[in-house]
Design a protein around this motif. Structure first.
Motif, mmCIF file in Angstrom:
data_model
loop_
_atom_site.group_PDB
_atom_site.id
_atom_site.type_symbol
_atom_site.label_atom_id
_atom_site.label_comp_id
_atom_site.label_asym_id
_atom_site.label_seq_id
_atom_site.Cartn_x
_atom_site.Cartn_y
_atom_site.Cartn_z
ATOM 1 N N HIS A 141 0.825 -1.194 0.050
ATOM 2 C CA HIS A 141 -0.198 -0.142 -0.080
ATOM 3 C C HIS A 141 0.856 1.403 0.025
ATOM 4 C CE1 HIS A 141 -3.413 -2.392 0.450
ATOM 5 N NE2 HIS A 141 -3.036 -2.928 1.516
ATOM 6 N N GLU A 142 2.014 1.163 0.250
ATOM 7 C CA GLU A 142 3.072 2.096 -0.031
ATOM 8 C C GLU A 142 2.843 3.283 1.049
ATOM 9 O OE1 GLU A 142 2.900 3.396 -4.042
ATOM 10 O OE2 GLU A 142 3.985 1.643 -4.813
ATOM 11 N N ALA A 143 2.580 2.996 2.204
ATOM 12 C CA ALA A 143 2.147 3.682 3.172
ATOM 13 C C ALA A 143 3.290 4.639 3.754
ATOM 14 C CB ALA A 143 1.604 2.911 4.492
ATOM 15 N N ASP A 144 2.977 5.953 4.078
ATOM 16 C CA ASP A 144 3.990 6.840 4.766
ATOM 17 C C ASP A 144 4.004 6.685 6.170
ATOM 18 O OD1 ASP A 144 5.294 7.943 2.143
ATOM 19 O OD2 ASP A 144 3.495 9.279 2.346
ATOM 20 N N VAL A 145 2.569 6.417 6.636
ATOM 21 C CA VAL A 145 2.167 6.305 7.952
ATOM 22 C C VAL A 145 1.244 5.252 7.972
ATOM 23 C CG1 VAL A 145 1.056 7.362 9.926
ATOM 24 C CG2 VAL A 145 2.092 8.833 8.214
ATOM 25 N N ALA A 146 1.714 4.222 8.739
ATOM 26 C CA ALA A 146 0.684 2.896 8.885
ATOM 27 C C ALA A 146 0.345 2.997 10.306
ATOM 28 C CB ALA A 146 1.534 1.749 8.669
ATOM 29 N N VAL A 147 -0.983 2.693 10.221
ATOM 30 C CA VAL A 147 -1.818 2.879 11.801
ATOM 31 C C VAL A 147 -2.654 1.703 11.968
ATOM 32 C CG1 VAL A 147 -3.120 4.432 13.053
ATOM 33 C CG2 VAL A 147 -1.950 5.452 11.302
ATOM 34 N N LEU A 148 -2.715 1.356 13.240
ATOM 35 C CA LEU A 148 -3.643 0.180 13.519
ATOM 36 C C LEU A 148 -4.588 0.674 14.617
ATOM 37 C CD1 LEU A 148 -3.267 -3.620 13.552
ATOM 38 C CD2 LEU A 148 -4.722 -2.594 15.113
ATOM 39 N N ALA B 271 2.845 -4.533 20.790
ATOM 40 C CA ALA B 271 3.277 -3.141 20.516
ATOM 41 C C ALA B 271 4.803 -3.139 20.445
ATOM 42 C CB ALA B 271 3.079 -2.885 22.228
ATOM 43 N N GLU B 272 5.592 -4.162 20.905
ATOM 44 C CA GLU B 272 6.904 -4.333 20.489
ATOM 45 C C GLU B 272 7.400 -4.443 18.948
ATOM 46 O OE1 GLU B 272 11.008 -6.932 21.687
ATOM 47 O OE2 GLU B 272 9.008 -7.269 22.560
ATOM 48 N N TYR B 273 6.432 -5.140 18.274
ATOM 49 C CA TYR B 273 6.784 -5.411 16.826
ATOM 50 C C TYR B 273 6.248 -4.268 16.067
ATOM 51 C CZ TYR B 273 5.925 -6.913 12.250
ATOM 52 O OH TYR B 273 6.118 -7.219 10.703
ATOM 53 N N ALA B 274 5.220 -3.354 16.635
ATOM 54 C CA ALA B 274 4.828 -2.109 16.052
ATOM 55 C C ALA B 274 5.807 -1.136 16.053
ATOM 56 C CB ALA B 274 3.393 -1.598 16.745
ATOM 57 N N GLU B 275 6.488 -0.891 17.372
ATOM 58 C CA GLU B 275 7.369 0.033 17.552
ATOM 59 C C GLU B 275 8.642 -0.190 16.500
ATOM 60 O OE1 GLU B 275 10.165 1.953 21.197
ATOM 61 O OE2 GLU B 275 8.734 0.149 21.402
ATOM 62 N N GLN B 276 9.201 -1.569 16.403
ATOM 63 C CA GLN B 276 10.207 -1.866 15.405
ATOM 64 C C GLN B 276 9.849 -1.277 14.042
ATOM 65 O OE1 GLN B 276 10.730 -6.070 15.987
ATOM 66 N NE2 GLN B 276 11.777 -5.588 18.034
ATOM 67 N N CYS B 277 8.579 -1.719 13.543
ATOM 68 C CA CYS B 277 8.355 -1.470 12.189
ATOM 69 C C CYS B 277 7.675 -0.088 12.145
ATOM 70 C CB CYS B 277 6.939 -2.312 11.708
ATOM 71 S SG CYS B 277 7.709 -4.168 11.925
ATOM 72 N N GLY B 278 7.669 0.697 13.086
ATOM 73 C CA GLY B 278 7.010 2.032 12.892
ATOM 74 C C GLY B 278 5.671 2.264 12.611
ATOM 75 N N ILE B 279 4.888 1.344 13.089
ATOM 76 C CA ILE B 279 3.408 1.259 12.997
ATOM 77 C C ILE B 279 2.969 1.927 14.192
ATOM 78 C CG2 ILE B 279 1.341 -0.096 12.871
ATOM 79 C CD1 ILE B 279 3.058 -2.269 11.614
ATOM 80 N N VAL B 280 2.088 2.984 13.935
ATOM 81 C CA VAL B 280 1.354 3.576 15.087
ATOM 82 C C VAL B 280 0.157 2.824 15.838
ATOM 83 C CG1 VAL B 280 0.185 5.790 15.733
ATOM 84 C CG2 VAL B 280 1.574 5.932 14.048
ATOM 85 N N CYS B 281 0.185 2.414 16.916
ATOM 86 C CA CYS B 281 -0.953 1.860 17.579
ATOM 87 C C CYS B 281 -2.031 2.704 18.220
ATOM 88 C CB CYS B 281 -0.323 0.629 18.457
ATOM 89 S SG CYS B 281 0.617 -0.700 17.882
#
Length: 261
Positions: free
Chosen positions: A206-213, A224-234
């Motif tokens: 999806h070529e995201a600049d900002v990924a949010v779940l 939460a740890e995986y999201a922090e590593q990948c730069g995903i906003v929780c």
């Protein structure tokens, strides 16, 4: 020489005497009297020969008069009862319609929080509870929040084959925002597998600049740890409520640059 003047009698409006009509009237009257006389004579003869029958007929006639009156009263009462029942039924239907109809100015049951790709902000409402929404309504509600806070090109794309993306938008600073929505209960937290599936497509596909779940629940520690590593906003329940109320930041403001796993 003076000419005599003939006096003209004024018309009185009375019809002229018609001998033929008068004669016909008296003939019909005579025939009627003859028929009545014959009927009276027959009844008199019958009364002399069968006095019991006459008595029975008289009694039957006298009994029929009150019976006919009672029948008229019953018919009148039945009509009145039917009209009263119809009026009562109509009143009940009207009351039910008034009861079921939404009050003037009140929000619709299924409209206040619903948003779609054509106009998510039209469904934004600050009063509803996310726990009352199903999965599709939750996606449209998140899209409405994005558009409310200045995003453009907001689309609800969740469904079969969405590859992890439920809402697509362009943030006010031009970055592409990809959001996955998880409508979970309090006892069902978002796990690391959910984050891994989303992380595998949000940037590469999806070529995201900002990924949010975004979820109505919370996240496990590994997630939460995986999201922090990948730069995903929780965005869990407290952060979602703050975003909704305007007391917390929008998710795309929490990252400064594109991330990736």
């Amino acid at each position: 020489m003076t000419m005599p003047v003939r006096r003209i009698r004024p018309r009185t409006g009375r019809r002229s005497f018609d001998l033929r009509s008068t004669a016909l009237f008296f003939v019909l009257l005579a025939l009627l009297l003859c028929v009545l006389g014959f009927a009276v004579r027959t009844l008199a003869g019958t009364a002399e020969r069968r006095p019991a029958w006459v008595a029975v007929l008289c009694l039957a006639g006298l009994a029929a008069v009150p019976a006919w009156g009672r029948r008229r009263r019953r018919l009148f009462g039945a009509r009145t009862a039917r009209r009263a029942a119809a009026a009562l039924e109509e009143g009940v239907h009207t009351a039910l319609e008034e009861w079921e109809a939404p009050a003037a100015g009140a929000p619709s049951v299924d409209a206040p929080h619903i948003a779609d790709a054509a106009g998510p902000s039209a469904g934004y409402d600050r009063a509803y509870d996310y726990d009352d929404l199903d999965a599709d309504e939750f996606e449209r509600a998140v899209a409405a929040l994005c558009e409310r806070d200045g995003c453009t090109g907001v689309e609800v794309v969740g469904g079969a084959g969405d590859l992890g993306a439920d809402v697509l938008a362009v943030a006010p600073d031009g970055r592409r925002v990809v959001i996955q929505c998880k409508r979970y209960g309090d006892g069902h937290r978002v796990g690391s597998q959910d984050l891994q599936r989303f992380g595998g497509t949000c940037y590469t596909v999806h070529e995201a600049d900002v990924a949010v779940l975004v979820t109505t629940s919370d996240f496990t520690a590994p997630a939460a740890e995986y999201a922090e590593q990948c730069g995903i906003v929780c965005v869990g329940r407290p952060a979602l409520r703050a975003w909704h109320d305007g007391t917390g930041p929008a998710p795309w403001t929490l990252v400064d640059a594109a991330g990736g796993c």
